[in-house]
Design an enzyme around this catalytic site. Structure first.
Site, PDB file in Angstrom:
ATOM      1  N   GLU A 250      20.841   7.855 -27.623  1.00 17.76           N
ATOM      2  CA  GLU A 250      22.101   8.588 -27.680  1.00 17.76           C
ATOM      3  C   GLU A 250      22.731   8.611 -29.103  1.00 17.76           C
ATOM      4  O   GLU A 250      22.900   9.539 -29.672  1.00 17.76           O
ATOM      5  CB  GLU A 250      22.997   8.428 -26.641  1.00 17.76           C
ATOM      6  CG  GLU A 250      24.321   9.109 -26.762  1.00 17.76           C
ATOM      7  CD  GLU A 250      25.225   8.753 -25.445  1.00 17.76           C
ATOM      8  OE1 GLU A 250      24.815   7.963 -24.599  1.00 17.76           O
ATOM      9  OE2 GLU A 250      26.079   9.297 -25.445  1.00 17.76           O
TER      10      GLU A 250
ATOM     11  N   ASP B  85      29.513   1.101 -25.958  1.00 16.99           N
ATOM     12  CA  ASP B  85      28.708   2.051 -25.317  1.00 16.99           C
ATOM     13  C   ASP B  85      27.452   2.291 -26.311  1.00 16.99           C
ATOM     14  O   ASP B  85      27.280   3.251 -27.066  1.00 16.99           O
ATOM     15  CB  ASP B  85      29.490   3.484 -25.209  1.00 16.99           C
ATOM     16  CG  ASP B  85      28.758   4.258 -24.290  1.00 16.99           C
ATOM     17  OD1 ASP B  85      27.729   4.066 -23.759  1.00 16.99           O
ATOM     18  OD2 ASP B  85      29.289   5.579 -24.072  1.00 16.99           O
TER      19      ASP B  85
ATOM     20  N   GLU C 121      34.690   7.354 -16.345  1.00 16.86           N
ATOM     21  CA  GLU C 121      34.724   8.582 -16.908  1.00 16.86           C
ATOM     22  C   GLU C 121      34.716   9.683 -15.778  1.00 16.86           C
ATOM     23  O   GLU C 121      33.920  10.531 -15.915  1.00 16.86           O
ATOM     24  CB  GLU C 121      33.073   8.660 -17.586  1.00 16.86           C
ATOM     25  CG  GLU C 121      33.215   7.736 -18.652  1.00 16.86           C
ATOM     26  CD  GLU C 121      32.139   7.571 -19.783  1.00 16.86           C
ATOM     27  OE1 GLU C 121      30.894   8.285 -19.275  1.00 16.86           O
ATOM     28  OE2 GLU C 121      32.114   7.373 -20.943  1.00 16.86           O
TER      29      GLU C 121
HETATM   30  C1  GCV Z   1      25.732   8.902 -17.835  1.00 19.37           C
HETATM   31  C2  GCV Z   1      28.252   7.139 -22.453  1.00 19.37           C
HETATM   32  C3  GCV Z   1      27.522   8.685 -22.368  1.00 19.37           C
HETATM   33  C4  GCV Z   1      27.684   9.452 -21.020  1.00 19.37           C
HETATM   34  C5  GCV Z   1      27.198   8.505 -19.910  1.00 19.37           C
HETATM   35  C6  GCV Z   1      28.032   7.167 -19.777  1.00 19.37           C
HETATM   36  C7  GCV Z   1      27.552   6.226 -18.957  1.00 19.37           C
HETATM   37  O1  GCV Z   1      29.541   7.419 -22.311  1.00 19.37           O
HETATM   38  O2  GCV Z   1      28.047   9.484 -23.283  1.00 19.37           O
HETATM   39  O3  GCV Z   1      26.652  10.513 -21.053  1.00 19.37           O
HETATM   40  O4  GCV Z   1      27.119   8.958 -18.671  1.00 19.37           O
HETATM   41  O5  GCV Z   1      27.911   6.494 -21.238  1.00 19.37           O
HETATM   42  O6  GCV Z   1      26.974   5.291 -19.442  1.00 19.37           O
HETATM   43  O7  GCV Z   1      28.053   6.197 -17.878  1.00 19.37           O
END
Ligand code: GCV
Length: 666
Positions: free
Chosen positions: A388, A360, A281
């Site tokens: 989340e 995720d 990411e």
């Molecule tokens: C910390 C998901 C979340 C992100 C997070 C990522 C990760 O994509 O939406 O906010 O980033 O996981 O676990 O690194």
């Protein structure tokens, strides 16, 4: 702002109940470490709060007199010969309860366990138990940023940082001590203090400017047996060191890290190590230099090795620039594709941290196929305590049953013997759900997830109900009515949330970016590899061998079971298969009718949580009652929104209505 004591209430006990042993004690511990001080302090304060008077201390030599007078008492002592580190044993014999521990941390855990038993009203007289933690590493990962925000934080701002400062002074310091107590009380022994997305000021956590407050934070945590870790920026040699690359095989880079680590460990000798999110990411990583993740992790592992440091390396690596028209690339495969071929190449102080599922943290996913595929690599399970995708601590969603399913999943790496995720993992990390809110977790009931996470890491064989019961009684007191309602809501909450949100393992029907609330196609045409492929005939992703081949990454019998629609566990059906709406499920219902039914039932259940909670109005402290009621009401309304959006979407896709004639908006 003040804050609650969460589950460390230690309510005064009913005078009529005679609690044996704890009025008198012998502290037969000669060691004088901070952890011992904490253990003793906790015992004194906990007993004083529950009994209304501090326990009386006696010396070792007073035992005979105590015995002669038939006075009962507890003896605390270490027994490093018979007991492992972090373990404790409690044995009630006549008028004496012997509490022995394998080390000082075990002693602290033993004290908390004893206080818990007293608070729960358990019978101490026949106590005979030896408890050792199931996993050596039991971590919380904070996703707190140094500006005070929290990525995926649902309980206010960070209590660790504000305006690029670490909050270790004054009132903030008091909160950190209480935080450390909470962690230790459930056996958590490690904390990563900053977000895995290490940007801006957080890159400087390994620079001298933060050494002093970091040292203080590490010392507070350490006094409760919690080891501090930090997340680091793989590109720090460039961003902090001014080098022109961060290539893990470049001698200048290697040297830079070694020097930096020497400095960091000189300043904070008790630092556990580092967590790294690389090539994920948008975060930098070894791929930029044509290197693999073993090259990256091992380079850092060598730099921290002289101080016994660990590198925890995340396997959440995937292409986040996918094209929805690309049916070959499957995000679910990427963790496995990137890491399985590297098995055995990581150094001993590297731990791969693997999310519970391949995508995720959705409400339902299969267990990550890396578990069971790695045979010569340290593995850790990562779960998300922060809700989340599971209601953002505005919905109640008790996640212990989900984690228990993951931990008890037989990977069949060894033919089904000793090869569950719990058998294979040497640690668990949970993304924290805490913030500066008065109740720590936003939703009062979300604290059950934090409590339960710790209890599960220590004793994974505890049932979800047992954990819920413990948490409810410690938090709200032991009224059987309160306990039964709270446990009932908690136990029904994950199934209900699963029912009214996205169906049968497909996930992702949320609003992009903040991930709250329904948006069926929110991620459908996006770049994140998160597609459900719904059309007028059906919905789901073909991950069989005829599709992306993901199902083949599992050992038998899973690979064959996942391969066909008929044998696939139904809760994961749409994760593994594209399924026509008229496909008949084991219940005899069509897929479409199942979607309608579960959405109506789940939303009704969310509504019934409001009714159930209202029964407790006179029995729960008013602020907690009202806070919780307002969240349950919001969730009940929001569940209807989920129900109607999902039902209408599928109705519009295929034009077939509900057999039971319930309202589906056209
Ligand atoms: C910390 C998901 C979340 C992100 C997070 C990522 C990760 O994509 O939406 O906010 O980033 O996981 O676990 O690194």
């Amino acid at each position: 702002m003040g804050y609650t004591k969460a589950w460390l209430q230690y309510y005064p006990l009913d005078n009529k109940v005679r609690v044996p042993y704890i009025r008198n004690f012998i502290w037969n511990v000669s060691e004088e470490t901070e952890v011992v001080t904490s253990a003793r302090k906790e015992f004194l304060a906990g007993v004083a709060s529950m009994l209304g008077a501090a326990p009386k201390e006696y010396a070792w030599k007073d035992r005979e007199a105590l015995n002669a007078a038939s006075e009962d008492y507890v003896v605390f002592q270490l027994n490093q010969e018979d007991l492992q580190k972090e373990s404790y044993r409690m044995m009630g014999r006549g008028n004496q309860l012997l509490m022995e521990a394998g080390d000082v941390t075990g002693l602290l855990y033993g004290v908390f366990a004893l206080l818990r038993k007293v608070a729960l009203g358990e019978d101490l007289s026949s106590l005979q138990e030896t408890i050792s933690p199931a996993f050596p590493l039991r971590m919380i990962n904070h996703w707190d940023n140094l500006d005070g925000s929290i990525e995926r934080g649902y309980a206010g701002r960070s209590f660790l940082y504000e305006k690029d400062e670490i909050l270790v002074e004054g009132e903030n310091e008091a909160r950190l001590w209480d935080y450390a107590r909470m962690l230790a009380s459930v056996g958590i022994n490690a904390v990563v203090i900053n977000n895995v997305n290490v940007k801006q000021a957080a890159t400087d956590l390994i620079a001298p400017k933060y050494a002093k407050p970091l040292k203080k934070l590490a010392t507070i945590l350490e006094a409760y047996g919690v080891v501090m870790y930090m997340s680091l920026n793989f590109a720090a040699p460039i961003e902090l060191g001014g080098l022109d690359c961060a290539d893990p095989l470049d001698e200048t880079v290697i040297h830079w890290w070694k020097e930096r680590m020497q400095q960091v460990y000189t300043d904070i000798p008790n630092l556990g190590g580092f967590l790294v999110k690389a090539d994920s990411e948008g975060r930098p990583g070894p791929f930029t230099y044509g290197r693999n993740h073993a090259d990256g992790a091992n380079m850092l592992a060598r730099a921290v090795e002289p101080w016994g440091g660990k590198i925890i390396w995340r396997c959440f690596v995937y292409n986040c620039q996918q094209d929805w028209r690309d049916y070959k690339t499957d995000r679910a495969r990427s963790g496995w594709d990137n890491f399985a071929p590297l098995d055995g190449l990581f150094l001993d102080n590297v731990y791969l941290q693997i999310k519970n599922g391949p995508m995720d943290f959705q409400v339902r996913e299969p267990v990550h196929p890396l578990f069971g595929s790695l045979t010569a690599t340290n593995q850790m399970l990562e779960v998300q305590i922060a809700q989340e995708y599971t209601g953002q601590q505005r919905h109640v969603c008790y996640l212990i049953p989900q984690w228990k399913e993951v931990l008890s999943f037989p990977t069949y790496q060894k033919g089904g013997v000793d090869d569950t995720v719990a058998d294979l993992a040497c640690g668990i990390a949970g993304v924290g759900n805490l913030g500066r809110d008065e109740n720590w977790t936003g939703h009062d009931l979300a604290a059950a997830n934090l409590y339960g996470y710790g209890r599960l890491c220590f004793e994974p064989e505890l049932s979800s109900e047992e954990i819920a019961r413990e948490w409810s009684q410690l938090t709200f007191g032991t009224s059987p009515h309160v306990t039964s309602v709270v446990v009932d809501i908690l136990m029904k909450s994950w199934p209900a949330y699963e029912q009214y949100t996205s169906p049968l393992g497909i996930g992702w029907m949320v609003n992009p970016s903040h991930h709250y609330g329904p948006n069926v196609e929110g991620y459908e045409w996006d770049r994140w590899g998160t597609y459900h492929r719904a059309d007028w005939r059906g919905v789901g992703v073909d991950r069989s061998s005829a599709g992306t081949g993901y199902a083949t990454l599992y050992h038998e019998p899973w690979a064959s079971l996942y391969e066909t629609k008929e044998t696939c566990p139904e809760e994961l059906l749409l994760f593994f298969h594209y399924v026509p709406y008229d496909f008949v499920l084991k219940s005899g219902k069509t897929l479409l009718q199942h979607i309608y039914d579960t959405h109506f039932e789940g939303a009704d259940m969310a509504g019934s949580f409001v009714k159930m909670w209202s029964e407790l109005e006179s029995e729960i402290e008013p602020e907690a009652y009202t806070r919780t009621m307002s969240r349950l009401r919001e969730a009940a309304e929001h569940a209807k929104e989920w129900r109607d959006r999902i039902n209408t979407y599928f109705y519009r896709r295929c034009g077939v209505g509900d057999e039971k004639g319930r309202k589906i908006y056209p």
